[in-house]
Design an enzyme around this catalytic site. Structure first.
Site, mmCIF file in Angstrom:
data_model
loop_
_atom_site.group_PDB
_atom_site.id
_atom_site.type_symbol
_atom_site.label_atom_id
_atom_site.label_comp_id
_atom_site.label_asym_id
_atom_site.label_seq_id
_atom_site.Cartn_x
_atom_site.Cartn_y
_atom_site.Cartn_z
ATOM 1 N N GLU A 1 40.331 19.780 -12.793
ATOM 2 C CA GLU A 1 41.031 20.414 -13.910
ATOM 3 C C GLU A 1 42.521 20.140 -13.742
ATOM 4 O OE1 GLU A 1 39.057 22.765 -12.061
ATOM 5 O OE2 GLU A 1 37.335 22.714 -13.435
ATOM 6 N N TYR B 1 45.622 10.558 -13.029
ATOM 7 C CA TYR B 1 44.152 10.602 -13.166
ATOM 8 C C TYR B 1 43.662 9.547 -14.159
ATOM 9 C CZ TYR B 1 44.732 15.041 -10.716
ATOM 10 O OH TYR B 1 45.073 16.011 -9.807
#
Ligand SMILES: CC(C)(COP(=O)(O)OP(=O)(O)OC[C@H]1O[C@@H](n2cnc3c(N)ncnc32)[C@H](O)[C@@H]1OP(=O)(O)O)[C@@H](O)C(=O)NCCC(=O)NCCS
Length: 140
Positions: A98, A110
């Site tokens: 998350e 990411y």
């Protein structure tokens, strides 16, 4: 690793997050059989760390931080590449995490590592009421 670098970890943590983990949270992780914590160490110095869970065939990244003066040198990429390599070697199928929408550095990292946005968790972060972007990387 944790005992040796405890002070450095808590210092990096404090400088990295709005709501940093305190010692008891790290101790919980160390006592959790699903949890793994790796340090990125150069010589005698701690550069950063990653904490993740491995449950059945999935990995969940709980925490990752790089010391402020060592950022933008590919260190997080190195840690994540090593995690991906390790997870594949253990036949894991997915890595989850998350991230706050406001964390542009982490989001960019990411994406660069191949993670895709898969869901939004509304008001996930109780400190700022911010949503969480859930991201996943397929390993198979
Ligand atoms: C997010 C974090 C782990 C990145 O670590 P890092 O070692 O600086 O990242 P890298 O040098 O490996 O960068 C890899 C890519 O991430 C992105 N990135 C990293 N820092 C960035 C920044 N400040 N702004 C924009 N993109 C950034 C870039 O795409 C970068 O690739 P590039 O250098 O080729 O442009 C680091 O900034 C950090 O510790 N932040 C505080 C803790 C945190 O937010 N953790 C993530 C919680 S979800």
């Amino acid at each position: 690793m944790f005992k040796r670098f405890q002070k450095d970890i808590l210092c990096i943590e404090k400088n990295s997050f709005i709501t940093p983990w305190k010692l008891p949270q790290f101790v919980d992780e160390l006592n959790n059989p699903y949890s793994h914590m790796w340090g990125l160490i150069e010589g005698e110095e701690l550069i950063g760390y990653i904490c993740f869970w491995m449950v059945v065939d999935e990995v969940h990244i709980m925490n990752i931080a790089i010391r402020a003066d060592m950022r933008r040198k590919g260190m997080a990429k190195l840690l994540l590449s090593e995690l991906i390599r390790f997870a594949k070697s253990r036949n894991m199928s997915k890595i989850w995490l998350e991230v706050r929408p406001s964390n542009k550095a982490a989001l960019s990292l990411y994406k660069k590592m191949g993670f895709k946005k898969v869901a939004i968790r509304k008001k996930y972060y109780s400190d700022t009421n911010e949503d969480a972007i859930v991201m996943a990387l397929d390993l198979k």
